[in-house]
Design a protein around this motif. Structure first.
Motif, PDB file in Angstrom:
ATOM      1  N   LYS A   4       0.838  -1.195   0.000  1.00  0.00           N
ATOM      2  CA  LYS A   4       0.000   0.000   0.000  1.00  0.00           C
ATOM      3  C   LYS A   4       0.872   1.244   0.000  1.00  0.00           C
ATOM      4  O   LYS A   4       1.891   1.300   0.664  1.00  0.00           O
ATOM      5  CB  LYS A   4      -0.904   0.016   1.240  1.00  0.00           C
ATOM      6  N   GLY A   5       0.451   2.247  -0.744  1.00  0.00           N
ATOM      7  CA  GLY A   5       1.150   3.516  -0.760  1.00  0.00           C
ATOM      8  C   GLY A   5       2.356   3.559  -1.683  1.00  0.00           C
ATOM      9  O   GLY A   5       3.020   4.570  -1.774  1.00  0.00           O
ATOM     10  N   ILE A   6       2.641   2.464  -2.387  1.00  0.00           N
ATOM     11  CA  ILE A   6       3.780   2.427  -3.297  1.00  0.00           C
ATOM     12  C   ILE A   6       3.296   2.765  -4.695  1.00  0.00           C
ATOM     13  O   ILE A   6       2.363   2.132  -5.198  1.00  0.00           O
ATOM     14  CB  ILE A   6       4.453   1.038  -3.273  1.00  0.00           C
ATOM     15  N   GLU A  30     -17.806  -3.006 -12.248  1.00  0.00           N
ATOM     16  CA  GLU A  30     -17.161  -3.620 -11.081  1.00  0.00           C
ATOM     17  C   GLU A  30     -16.894  -2.593  -9.981  1.00  0.00           C
ATOM     18  O   GLU A  30     -17.237  -2.800  -8.814  1.00  0.00           O
ATOM     19  CB  GLU A  30     -15.836  -4.260 -11.510  1.00  0.00           C
ATOM     20  N   ILE A  31     -16.273  -1.481 -10.348  1.00  0.00           N
ATOM     21  CA  ILE A  31     -15.860  -0.473  -9.363  1.00  0.00           C
ATOM     22  C   ILE A  31     -17.061   0.182  -8.713  1.00  0.00           C
ATOM     23  O   ILE A  31     -17.108   0.346  -7.489  1.00  0.00           O
ATOM     24  CB  ILE A  31     -14.929   0.570 -10.017  1.00  0.00           C
ATOM     25  N   TRP A  32     -18.049   0.567  -9.502  1.00  0.00           N
ATOM     26  CA  TRP A  32     -19.222   1.236  -8.941  1.00  0.00           C
ATOM     27  C   TRP A  32     -19.957   0.338  -7.944  1.00  0.00           C
ATOM     28  O   TRP A  32     -20.359   0.808  -6.884  1.00  0.00           O
ATOM     29  CB  TRP A  32     -20.166   1.670 -10.063  1.00  0.00           C
ATOM     30  N   GLY A  81      -7.834   0.822 -13.815  1.00  0.00           N
ATOM     31  CA  GLY A  81      -8.667   1.990 -13.596  1.00  0.00           C
ATOM     32  C   GLY A  81      -8.814   2.794 -14.863  1.00  0.00           C
ATOM     33  O   GLY A  81      -8.225   2.480 -15.896  1.00  0.00           O
ATOM     34  N   PHE A  82      -9.626   3.855 -14.769  1.00  0.00           N
ATOM     35  CA  PHE A  82      -9.812   4.724 -15.920  1.00  0.00           C
ATOM     36  C   PHE A  82     -10.143   6.141 -15.469  1.00  0.00           C
ATOM     37  O   PHE A  82     -10.533   6.377 -14.325  1.00  0.00           O
ATOM     38  CB  PHE A  82     -10.881   4.185 -16.874  1.00  0.00           C
ATOM     39  N   ARG A 102      -9.735   0.305  -9.484  1.00  0.00           N
ATOM     40  CA  ARG A 102     -10.112  -0.955  -8.844  1.00  0.00           C
ATOM     41  C   ARG A 102      -9.603  -0.980  -7.411  1.00  0.00           C
ATOM     42  O   ARG A 102      -8.506  -0.507  -7.124  1.00  0.00           O
ATOM     43  CB  ARG A 102      -9.481  -2.137  -9.572  1.00  0.00           C
ATOM     44  N   GLN A 103     -10.378  -1.571  -6.520  1.00  0.00           N
ATOM     45  CA  GLN A 103     -10.044  -1.582  -5.093  1.00  0.00           C
ATOM     46  C   GLN A 103      -8.638  -2.125  -4.835  1.00  0.00           C
ATOM     47  O   GLN A 103      -7.877  -1.556  -4.061  1.00  0.00           O
ATOM     48  CB  GLN A 103     -11.074  -2.395  -4.319  1.00  0.00           C
ATOM     49  N   SER A 104      -8.251  -3.195  -5.510  1.00  0.00           N
ATOM     50  CA  SER A 104      -6.949  -3.805  -5.250  1.00  0.00           C
ATOM     51  C   SER A 104      -5.778  -2.974  -5.769  1.00  0.00           C
ATOM     52  O   SER A 104      -4.626  -3.284  -5.476  1.00  0.00           O
ATOM     53  CB  SER A 104      -6.898  -5.216  -5.862  1.00  0.00           C
ATOM     54  N   PHE A 105      -6.059  -1.915  -6.513  1.00  0.00           N
ATOM     55  CA  PHE A 105      -5.006  -1.062  -7.052  1.00  0.00           C
ATOM     56  C   PHE A 105      -4.996   0.345  -6.435  1.00  0.00           C
ATOM     57  O   PHE A 105      -4.218   1.194  -6.849  1.00  0.00           O
ATOM     58  CB  PHE A 105      -5.149  -0.942  -8.583  1.00  0.00           C
ATOM     59  N   ARG A 106      -5.869   0.594  -5.469  1.00  0.00           N
ATOM     60  CA  ARG A 106      -5.927   1.922  -4.846  1.00  0.00           C
ATOM     61  C   ARG A 106      -4.724   2.155  -3.939  1.00  0.00           C
ATOM     62  O   ARG A 106      -4.057   1.224  -3.508  1.00  0.00           O
ATOM     63  CB  ARG A 106      -7.219   2.071  -4.047  1.00  0.00           C
TER      64      ARG A 106
END
Length: 177
Positions: A4-6, A30-32, A81-82, A102-106
């Motif tokens: 996280k944070g990287i 998916e994201i919404w 993401g977009f 996407r949640q796993s890429f936040r």
């Protein structure tokens, strides 16, 4: 594995093909449904995805001058993401209509990378603005971190008995010398 944070290495692709539009629409769905759960009612999420994030809606927005960037994880080649934006020459502003990750890429710097690209494309304008749901606290904090300030609020009727209750956040751009 990235922590996280990287900040992660991504490739930003200008969305142009029907397949890329389909990928963006699938990400939006998916994201919404994940992100807005607890902020909006499920039927409003379905309505907004269909009317504003579907392949047909995205294609029409692009006909009206909206541009989309798709983020691809350089390591796994996964869409993560977009971002959608529209240059408003008449009022000297850039409108960022969408930034969804996407949640796993936040928390990996993707929103900031999208914003940096949009800022490059904002030459000659005086500001960049966006709207964000007033109850979307995490996103509001991200936008503040990226230099945006709450400039106003708006309640917009989007049909079918639904409204968007948003803050309008803005970031001023440096004046050209």
């Amino acid at each position: 594995m990235k922590g996280k944070g990287i900040k992660m290495a991504i490739q930003l692709i200008e969305v142009q093909t029907p397949q890329q539009i389909k990928t963006v629409a699938e990400l939006a769905d998916e994201i919404w449904h994940q992100h807005y759960q607890g902020i909006l009612k499920p039927d409003q999420i379905d309505y907004m995805v269909e009317h504003f994030q579907s392949e047909a809606a995205l294609t029409e927005q692009m006909r009206q001058g909206y541009r989309y960037l798709l983020a691809i994880d350089s390591e796994s080649n996964t869409p993560c993401g977009f971002c959608g934006y529209h240059r408003e020459e008449e009022n000297g502003r850039m409108f960022v209509s969408k930034i969804y990750i996407r949640q796993s890429f936040r928390r990996r710097g993707i929103a900031g990378q999208f914003l940096q690209e949009v800022l490059k494309r904002s030459q000659g304008l005086h500001s960049v603005y966006l709207t964000v749901n007033k109850y979307n606290i995490g996103s509001i904090e991200v936008y503040r971190h990226l230099g945006f300030e709450i400039a106003d609020s708006a309640v917009t009727d989007i049909g079918n008995g639904y409204v968007m209750d948003d803050y309008i956040m803005q970031r001023e751009l440096p004046a050209k010398r």
